[in-house]
Motif scaffolding. Structure first.
Motif, mmCIF file in Angstrom:
data_model
loop_
_atom_site.group_PDB
_atom_site.id
_atom_site.type_symbol
_atom_site.label_atom_id
_atom_site.label_comp_id
_atom_site.label_asym_id
_atom_site.label_seq_id
_atom_site.Cartn_x
_atom_site.Cartn_y
_atom_site.Cartn_z
ATOM 1 N N MET A 1 0.850 -1.181 0.000
ATOM 2 C CA MET A 1 0.000 0.000 0.000
ATOM 3 C C MET A 1 0.892 1.240 0.000
ATOM 4 N N ILE A 2 0.487 2.211 -0.760
ATOM 5 C CA ILE A 2 1.187 3.490 -0.802
ATOM 6 C C ILE A 2 0.218 4.557 -0.302
ATOM 7 N N PHE A 3 0.648 5.334 0.697
ATOM 8 C CA PHE A 3 -0.159 6.408 1.256
ATOM 9 C C PHE A 3 0.429 7.745 0.819
ATOM 10 N N ASN A 4 -0.390 8.536 0.151
ATOM 11 C CA ASN A 4 0.039 9.845 -0.320
ATOM 12 C C ASN A 4 -0.512 10.927 0.588
ATOM 13 N N MET A 5 0.357 11.869 0.960
ATOM 14 C CA MET A 5 -0.037 12.947 1.842
ATOM 15 C C MET A 5 -0.989 13.901 1.124
ATOM 16 N N THR A 6 -2.021 14.328 1.871
ATOM 17 C CA THR A 6 -2.936 15.357 1.399
ATOM 18 C C THR A 6 -2.852 16.522 2.379
ATOM 19 N N GLU A 7 -3.641 17.532 2.156
ATOM 20 C CA GLU A 7 -3.624 18.700 3.044
ATOM 21 C C GLU A 7 -3.995 18.334 4.483
#
Length: 129
Positions: A1-7
């Motif tokens: 799983m890849i988690f991408n940062m959001t605001e």
């Protein structure tokens, strides 16, 4: 799983859809909610399979999760109590107790946290007609 940062947190793509995780429940699921959900739903799913294998007929299972957290220790989860409400006709209490023992041993999520989070279970049978 890849988690991408959001605001306001992180997001990942899963086979079922997008999962948004945030420390603020206005922007996504909180991490502790996901942990508790994983344990509750894994246990409920395993219980379902165990009851089916034992040929115990039931109509529904509801899982209620109560959580105790320790504010002094980073608000860590210290205890989760799972209460199973099993709906069916002529359910045998002794067989349900045995099914829960098997469930606990075979739930991957419970087994993953058993040495760091106290997991307890109870159940009630609701008769249907």
């Amino acid at each position: 799983m890849i988690f991408n940062m959001t605001e306001n947190g992180f997001v990942t793509e899963c086979a079922y859809g997008e999962l948004t995780v945030s420390g603020d429940d206005q922007y996504g699921f909180r991490p502790y909610q996901l942990l508790v959900s994983s344990i509750a739903v894994c246990s409920g799913g395993v219980l379902r399979k165990v009851l089916e294998r034992m040929r115990i007929s039931f109509q529904d299972i509801k899982v209620q999760a109560e959580v105790e957290r320790n504010e002094k220790e980073a608000n860590r989860i210290e205890k989760i109590h799972l209460h199973f409400v099993i709906l069916g006709e002529d359910l045998n209490e002794t067989k349900i107790e045995k099914a829960l023992v098997v469930t606990r041993k075979n739930c991957a999520m419970v087994q993953s946290v058993k040495d760091s989070i106290e997991i307890t279970e109870s159940f009630e049978i609701k008769e249907t007609k």
